[in-house]
Design a protein around this motif. Sequence first.
Motif, short mmCIF file in Angstrom:
data_model
loop_
_atom_site.label_atom_id
_atom_site.label_comp_id
_atom_site.label_asym_id
_atom_site.label_seq_id
_atom_site.Cartn_x
_atom_site.Cartn_y
_atom_site.Cartn_z
N GLY A 137 0.36 -1.18 0.05
CA GLY A 137 0.29 -0.42 0.14
C GLY A 137 0.22 1.15 0.16
O GLY A 137 -0.01 2.64 0.18
N LEU A 138 2.16 1.08 0.22
CA LEU A 138 3.06 2.43 0.22
C LEU A 138 3.74 2.89 -1.26
O LEU A 138 4.07 1.24 -1.92
CB LEU A 138 4.06 2.26 0.91
N MET A 139 3.53 3.83 -2.04
CA MET A 139 3.94 3.93 -3.29
C MET A 139 5.44 4.18 -2.95
O MET A 139 6.02 4.73 -2.43
CB MET A 139 3.94 5.35 -3.99
N SER A 140 6.76 3.84 -3.95
CA SER A 140 7.76 4.10 -4.19
C SER A 140 7.73 5.45 -5.39
O SER A 140 7.33 5.49 -5.75
CB SER A 140 8.83 3.11 -4.85
N GLU A 141 9.54 6.17 -4.59
CA GLU A 141 9.64 7.41 -5.86
C GLU A 141 9.13 6.72 -7.21
O GLU A 141 10.12 5.70 -7.64
CB GLU A 141 10.78 7.95 -5.65
N PRO A 142 9.18 7.44 -8.13
CA PRO A 142 9.40 6.98 -9.43
C PRO A 142 10.79 6.23 -10.13
O PRO A 142 10.59 5.70 -10.61
CB PRO A 142 9.00 8.29 -10.79
N ALA A 143 11.95 6.63 -9.72
CA ALA A 143 13.08 6.33 -9.61
C ALA A 143 13.54 5.57 -9.23
O ALA A 143 14.22 4.76 -9.93
CB ALA A 143 14.40 7.67 -9.49
N VAL A 144 12.24 4.57 -8.43
CA VAL A 144 12.82 3.11 -7.66
C VAL A 144 12.00 1.92 -9.26
O VAL A 144 13.28 1.39 -9.47
CB VAL A 144 12.23 3.20 -5.95
N LEU A 145 11.60 2.61 -9.25
CA LEU A 145 11.22 1.31 -10.28
C LEU A 145 11.52 1.96 -11.87
O LEU A 145 12.20 1.15 -12.72
CB LEU A 145 9.05 1.55 -11.05
N ALA A 146 11.89 3.12 -12.07
CA ALA A 146 12.79 3.09 -13.73
C ALA A 146 13.51 2.36 -13.35
O ALA A 146 14.32 1.88 -14.53
CB ALA A 146 12.34 4.57 -13.59
N ALA A 147 14.51 2.74 -12.42
CA ALA A 147 16.13 1.66 -12.01
C ALA A 147 15.76 0.40 -12.94
O ALA A 147 16.15 -0.43 -13.37
CB ALA A 147 16.57 1.75 -10.50
N LYS A 148 15.19 -0.20 -11.69
CA LYS A 148 14.47 -1.20 -11.94
C LYS A 148 14.23 -2.03 -13.29
O LYS A 148 15.31 -3.01 -13.89
CB LYS A 148 13.50 -2.07 -11.29
N ALA A 149 13.30 -1.42 -13.82
CA ALA A 149 13.10 -1.75 -15.50
C ALA A 149 13.73 -1.81 -16.11
O ALA A 149 14.17 -2.36 -16.94
CB ALA A 149 11.60 -1.16 -15.79
N GLU A 150 15.09 -1.02 -16.31
CA GLU A 150 16.48 -0.12 -16.86
C GLU A 150 17.36 -1.48 -16.59
O GLU A 150 17.43 -2.10 -17.74
CB GLU A 150 16.39 0.62 -16.40
N ALA A 151 17.31 -1.39 -15.28
CA ALA A 151 18.18 -3.02 -14.86
C ALA A 151 17.91 -4.38 -15.70
O ALA A 151 18.19 -5.27 -16.18
CB ALA A 151 18.18 -3.23 -14.06
N ILE A 152 16.55 -4.98 -15.54
CA ILE A 152 16.19 -5.78 -16.33
C ILE A 152 15.91 -6.05 -17.44
O ILE A 152 16.58 -6.74 -18.32
CB ILE A 152 14.16 -6.16 -15.86
N LYS A 153 15.50 -4.84 -18.22
CA LYS A 153 15.99 -4.46 -19.46
C LYS A 153 17.92 -4.22 -19.91
O LYS A 153 17.26 -5.63 -21.35
CB LYS A 153 15.12 -3.16 -20.39
N GLU A 154 18.07 -4.56 -19.59
CA GLU A 154 19.65 -4.69 -19.59
C GLU A 154 20.31 -5.97 -20.25
O GLU A 154 20.58 -6.32 -20.31
CB GLU A 154 20.21 -3.44 -19.09
N ALA A 155 19.80 -6.99 -18.65
CA ALA A 155 20.22 -8.10 -18.78
C ALA A 155 18.90 -9.08 -19.36
O ALA A 155 20.09 -10.43 -20.11
CB ALA A 155 20.00 -8.06 -17.34
N PHE A 156 17.78 -8.60 -19.96
CA PHE A 156 17.31 -9.49 -20.74
C PHE A 156 16.19 -8.23 -21.71
O PHE A 156 14.75 -8.39 -21.35
CB PHE A 156 15.83 -10.15 -19.39
N PRO A 157 16.69 -8.39 -22.56
CA PRO A 157 16.63 -7.49 -23.26
C PRO A 157 15.11 -8.10 -24.17
O PRO A 157 13.99 -6.79 -24.23
CB PRO A 157 17.47 -7.19 -24.53
#
Length: 279
Positions: free
Chosen positions: A127-147
């Motif tokens: 129920g608590l939101m993270s800052e947008p940069a948190v998921l953005a960094a996760k998404a970027e790292a995932i796409k770099e590792a698994f395009p």
Amino acid sequence: MTDATDTTAAFHKLHVPGDPFILPCAWDVAGGQLFAEAGHRAVGTTSLGVAAAIGAADEDRETLTATANLAAALRKVLPEQPLTCDFEDGYGNVPESVVEAVREAFAGDSAGGLIVDGINIQDSRQGLMSEPAVLAAKAEAIKEAFPGLFVNARIDTFWVGEHNLGEVLERVDAYTDAGADGIFVPGDLDLKTIETITGRSRAPVNVLVSPRYSRSTLAEAGVGRISTGSLPYRAAMSEALRALRILDDDRPAETANVLSYGAFTELGRVSVRPHPGGR
């Protein structure tokens, strides 16, 4: 078994703004098989259903092993079916741990492939939101590792009760800039809100099934994917309780519209191929 890249490419192609597909979300193997047999072109999982099945709370990072086991079992019986999994908030606070969680849960062949074609990863926890940069960094790292992996970035602003469309649009930009392949905004959204989001997003937009709008109406709003979320699981449990109430009322069991025992034993013996055309 079909090469994973074939199902992954097929899954990407299903996301067409204005012509959404319905993604049924399973909590067990039999459900996934039945959804595929019914003609659905892809199958997902529901974190609520997976959590409930092991007695855990949803979004509490306790379902990684259960999700991995379900994905492996679904891939075995649905070798040619696009498959995506609800991955909560990535089971970690930093991009490196999230990438490792993806690799641990869905490792495929020795060449580094994955057994799933997509994941859904959200920007809230309990129920608590993270800052947008948190998921953005996760998404970027995932796409770099698994395009090739379809990363569906879930924006929970409305879901947690914060009705701030401006914030949602900022997160849409942040997550698509980070490489997210899809944007998921759950909640009971009105059409004007949906149209604003689809008009802003450079990636296909995913919404939940709605008690107010049909697939065709959501298509007109520009949606590219309609997820059932936990609805099938909750509907199944609701029907189970109704069946028990009938027995408690000293009435005969109602079985006329219930799948037979044999239908489920057959599922355990076969791999299901996707229906041509599908839904």
